[in-house]
Design a protein around this motif. Structure first.
Motif, PDB file in Angstrom:
ATOM      1  N   VAL A  73       0.668  -1.199  -0.113  1.00 54.37           N
ATOM      2  CA  VAL A  73      -0.532   0.014  -0.157  1.00 54.37           C
ATOM      3  C   VAL A  73       1.076   1.078   0.076  1.00 54.37           C
ATOM      4  O   VAL A  73       0.437   2.272   0.380  1.00 54.37           O
ATOM      5  N   GLY A  74       2.260   0.979  -0.464  1.00 58.05           N
ATOM      6  CA  GLY A  74       2.986   1.784  -0.686  1.00 58.05           C
ATOM      7  C   GLY A  74       3.126   3.171  -2.057  1.00 58.05           C
ATOM      8  O   GLY A  74       2.174   2.766  -2.635  1.00 58.05           O
ATOM      9  N   SER A  75       3.888   4.446  -2.221  1.00 62.34           N
ATOM     10  CA  SER A  75       3.948   4.958  -3.007  1.00 62.34           C
ATOM     11  C   SER A  75       4.505   4.562  -4.377  1.00 62.34           C
ATOM     12  O   SER A  75       4.347   4.881  -5.456  1.00 62.34           O
ATOM     13  N   SER A  76       5.514   3.715  -3.989  1.00 64.99           N
ATOM     14  CA  SER A  76       5.998   3.197  -5.142  1.00 64.99           C
ATOM     15  C   SER A  76       5.870   1.478  -5.335  1.00 64.99           C
ATOM     16  O   SER A  76       5.753   1.014  -6.493  1.00 64.99           O
ATOM     17  N   ASN A  77       6.259   0.584  -4.374  1.00 69.65           N
ATOM     18  CA  ASN A  77       6.041  -0.739  -4.462  1.00 69.65           C
ATOM     19  C   ASN A  77       6.526  -1.759  -5.814  1.00 69.65           C
ATOM     20  O   ASN A  77       5.364  -2.364  -6.538  1.00 69.65           O
ATOM     21  N   ASP A  78       7.560  -1.250  -5.871  1.00 66.66           N
ATOM     22  CA  ASP A  78       8.219  -2.281  -7.020  1.00 66.66           C
ATOM     23  C   ASP A  78       8.735  -3.609  -6.366  1.00 66.66           C
ATOM     24  O   ASP A  78       8.976  -4.466  -7.518  1.00 66.66           O
ATOM     25  N   PHE A  79       8.447  -4.182  -4.955  1.00 66.51           N
ATOM     26  CA  PHE A  79       8.795  -5.180  -5.155  1.00 66.51           C
ATOM     27  C   PHE A  79       7.637  -5.976  -5.448  1.00 66.51           C
ATOM     28  O   PHE A  79       8.264  -7.307  -5.744  1.00 66.51           O
ATOM     29  N   LYS A  96       3.733   8.069  -7.190  1.00 70.49           N
ATOM     30  CA  LYS A  96       4.458   7.633  -7.614  1.00 70.49           C
ATOM     31  C   LYS A  96       6.078   8.825  -8.426  1.00 70.49           C
ATOM     32  O   LYS A  96       6.227   8.586  -9.159  1.00 70.49           O
ATOM     33  N   LEU A  97       5.093   9.653  -8.975  1.00 70.81           N
ATOM     34  CA  LEU A  97       5.926  10.478  -9.682  1.00 70.81           C
ATOM     35  C   LEU A  97       7.032  11.256  -8.416  1.00 70.81           C
ATOM     36  O   LEU A  97       7.535  12.554  -8.693  1.00 70.81           O
ATOM     37  N   THR A  98       6.926  11.129  -7.727  1.00 71.43           N
ATOM     38  CA  THR A  98       7.618  11.688  -6.560  1.00 71.43           C
ATOM     39  C   THR A  98       9.596  11.553  -6.439  1.00 71.43           C
ATOM     40  O   THR A  98       9.900  12.421  -6.671  1.00 71.43           O
ATOM     41  N   TYR A  99       9.574  10.270  -6.926  1.00 73.11           N
ATOM     42  CA  TYR A  99      10.975   9.861  -7.436  1.00 73.11           C
ATOM     43  C   TYR A  99      11.277  10.072  -8.485  1.00 73.11           C
ATOM     44  O   TYR A  99      12.609  11.310  -8.738  1.00 73.11           O
ATOM     45  N   LEU A 100      10.384  10.264  -9.326  1.00 71.81           N
ATOM     46  CA  LEU A 100      11.094  11.001 -10.800  1.00 71.81           C
ATOM     47  C   LEU A 100      11.112  13.083 -10.805  1.00 71.81           C
ATOM     48  O   LEU A 100      12.275  13.708 -11.141  1.00 71.81           O
ATOM     49  N   ALA A 101       9.770  13.143  -9.384  1.00 74.74           N
ATOM     50  CA  ALA A 101      10.113  15.047  -9.177  1.00 74.74           C
ATOM     51  C   ALA A 101      11.237  15.352  -8.989  1.00 74.74           C
ATOM     52  O   ALA A 101      12.765  16.288  -8.989  1.00 74.74           O
ATOM     53  N   ILE A 102      11.588  14.565  -7.615  1.00 76.79           N
ATOM     54  CA  ILE A 102      13.204  14.553  -6.811  1.00 76.79           C
ATOM     55  C   ILE A 102      14.220  14.476  -7.277  1.00 76.79           C
ATOM     56  O   ILE A 102      15.753  14.991  -7.631  1.00 76.79           O
ATOM     57  N   ALA A 103      14.093  13.520  -9.063  1.00 76.36           N
ATOM     58  CA  ALA A 103      15.809  12.948  -9.807  1.00 76.36           C
ATOM     59  C   ALA A 103      15.951  14.185 -10.235  1.00 76.36           C
ATOM     60  O   ALA A 103      16.855  13.916 -11.017  1.00 76.36           O
ATOM     61  N   ILE A 104      14.933  14.618 -11.015  1.00 76.01           N
ATOM     62  CA  ILE A 104      15.059  15.537 -12.380  1.00 76.01           C
ATOM     63  C   ILE A 104      15.688  17.168 -11.404  1.00 76.01           C
ATOM     64  O   ILE A 104      16.581  17.326 -12.214  1.00 76.01           O
ATOM     65  N   PRO A 160      13.230  -5.851 -10.888  1.00 81.78           N
ATOM     66  CA  PRO A 160      13.993  -5.025 -12.438  1.00 81.78           C
ATOM     67  C   PRO A 160      13.603  -3.086 -11.716  1.00 81.78           C
ATOM     68  O   PRO A 160      14.324  -3.051 -12.510  1.00 81.78           O
ATOM     69  N   TYR A 161      12.629  -3.124 -11.270  1.00 86.92           N
ATOM     70  CA  TYR A 161      11.631  -1.852 -11.027  1.00 86.92           C
ATOM     71  C   TYR A 161      12.592  -0.906  -9.804  1.00 86.92           C
ATOM     72  O   TYR A 161      12.704  -1.864  -8.095  1.00 86.92           O
ATOM     73  N   GLU A 162      13.322   0.160  -9.757  1.00 87.20           N
ATOM     74  CA  GLU A 162      13.061   0.558  -8.412  1.00 87.20           C
ATOM     75  C   GLU A 162      13.350   2.321  -8.642  1.00 87.20           C
ATOM     76  O   GLU A 162      12.541   2.698  -9.613  1.00 87.20           O
ATOM     77  N   GLY A 163      12.647   2.784  -7.670  1.00 88.97           N
ATOM     78  CA  GLY A 163      12.276   4.398  -7.375  1.00 88.97           C
ATOM     79  C   GLY A 163      11.186   4.588  -7.690  1.00 88.97           C
ATOM     80  O   GLY A 163      10.856   5.510  -8.837  1.00 88.97           O
ATOM     81  N   GLY A 164       9.996   3.866  -8.119  1.00 86.76           N
ATOM     82  CA  GLY A 164       8.751   3.837  -8.505  1.00 86.76           C
ATOM     83  C   GLY A 164       8.951   3.615 -10.434  1.00 86.76           C
ATOM     84  O   GLY A 164       7.407   4.552 -10.287  1.00 86.76           O
ATOM     85  N   GLY A 165       8.987   2.419 -10.309  1.00 87.52           N
ATOM     86  CA  GLY A 165       9.090   2.305 -11.471  1.00 87.52           C
ATOM     87  C   GLY A 165      10.110   2.779 -12.484  1.00 87.52           C
ATOM     88  O   GLY A 165       9.960   2.160 -14.096  1.00 87.52           O
ATOM     89  N   PHE A 166      11.565   2.756 -12.549  1.00 88.88           N
ATOM     90  CA  PHE A 166      12.170   3.050 -12.868  1.00 88.88           C
ATOM     91  C   PHE A 166      12.936   1.637 -12.925  1.00 88.88           C
ATOM     92  O   PHE A 166      13.560   0.924 -12.538  1.00 88.88           O
TER      93      PHE A 166
END
Length: 323
Positions: free
Chosen positions: A94-100, A186-194, A229-235
């Motif tokens: 129930v998190g924001s990324s759920n890459d697992f 899920k957009l959190t990591y994208l926004a911070i990464a930029i 395969p994924y980390e950071g909310g779907g990368f």
């Protein structure tokens, strides 16, 4: 007996609402359970440690442990488990990324997922990673656990450099809290990464693999050892990663210019970045990474300290799952 570790603040409080549905299922099926709600960083580690310690005597083995939260909550539980042979784990993301769970056939419907967990059967085993800080520094994350250890476990990925710096900012980010509230976490990591790309530290590093291979880079952005395969909310940094083969898929981002870094981001999200010059990948069971200066390290997005010398080992099919 089921033992439940619930993060009530996951996804801006939705974790608590979903727990209510699971509790109803326990009661209607007359299944005994105990529940603990986490109250801050490190609490899930302490709970899992207590449940799997030598002093704890459960009614039966294996211990049926249910975790409800995000990748961070699951990471803390994994890091607290003292004996993986005692544990049969059910996970409700129930998190924001759920890459697992992105590359696994978890039921998308939460009630279907709960019903599967309540069957109480081992359905699969997955790899986990073991991180060792060969050098622990005093530079700690803003939301670190008070009880620091030189060893951490992880179930998705562990990295050093840029991706860890993004995670460290996200841990205390108002952006993350805002996006979670409007359903766009899920957009959190994208926004911070930029924002982080321009400020990313590019320093020398040496990478040692278990087969004797070495890689030296005069400048690098990050190294990530991936189980999934994924980390950071779907990368999709490791498109070929298999979660039960006993190997890390390692993604190394070398010296990319700022424009090329921005160009690489959409390719990385789609898992098509390996053809870009300065990006490397390989498979290994063990890896050691040394950097010229201490920089941030993460395990499943959880950041505790900076280090300049870490080792990681993939533990094949170590974790038994009920789903």
């Amino acid at each position: 007996m089921y033992y439940c570790i619930i993060n009530p603040s996951a996804r801006s409080g939705r974790g608590g609402n979903i727990w209510g549905k699971l509790e109803e299922k326990f009661k209607s099926a007359n299944i005994p359970y105990k529940v603990v709600f986490t109250n801050g960083p490190g609490h899930a580690i302490k709970i899992a440690t207590k449940l799997t310690s030598k002093d704890f005597e459960p009614d039966e083995l294996p211990i049926k442990l249910v975790v409800m939260g995000g990748d961070g909550t699951l990471n803390e539980v994994i890091s607290g488990i003292q004996d993986f042979d005692k544990i049969l784990l059910g996970y409700i993301p129930v998190g924001s990324s759920n890459d697992f769970v992105r590359d696994m056939d978890f039921p998308s419907n939460k009630e279907t997922l709960m019903d599967k967990i309540l069957e109480g059967k081992e359905l699969r085993r997955v790899d986990i990673g073991k991180l060792h800080y060969n050098h622990m520094t005093k530079t700690l994350s803003r939301l670190h656990d008070t009880d620091l250890s030189d060893t951490r476990y992880f179930d998705v990925s562990s990295g050093i450099g840029f991706d860890a710096a993004v995670c460290e900012e996200a841990l205390a980010s108002d952006t993350k809290n805002f996006l979670n509230k409007i359903g766009l976490g899920k957009l959190t990591y994208l926004a911070i990464a930029i924002r982080q790309i321009a400020a990313a530290e590019k320093i020398p590093c040496d990478i040692e693999m278990d087969d004797g291979q070495t890689l030296h880079l005069d400048h690098f952005m990050f190294v990530a050892a991936m189980i999934h395969p994924y980390e950071g909310g779907g990368f999709k940094f490791a498109p070929d990663a298999i979660h039960d083969d006993g190997y890390f898929n390692v993604c190394v981002i070398g010296d990319l210019s700022v424009p090329r870094s921005f160009l690489a981001m959409p390719f990385a999200y789609a898992g098509k970045h390996y053809n870009i010059k300065g990006i490397y990948h390989f498979k290994t069971r063990k890896i050691r990474i040394k950097t010229e200066l201490p920089i941030w390290v993460h395990t499943d997005g959880e950041v505790y300290m900076k280090s300049d010398d870490i080792s990681m080992e993939c533990l094949e099919k170590k974790l038994a799952l009920m789903v």
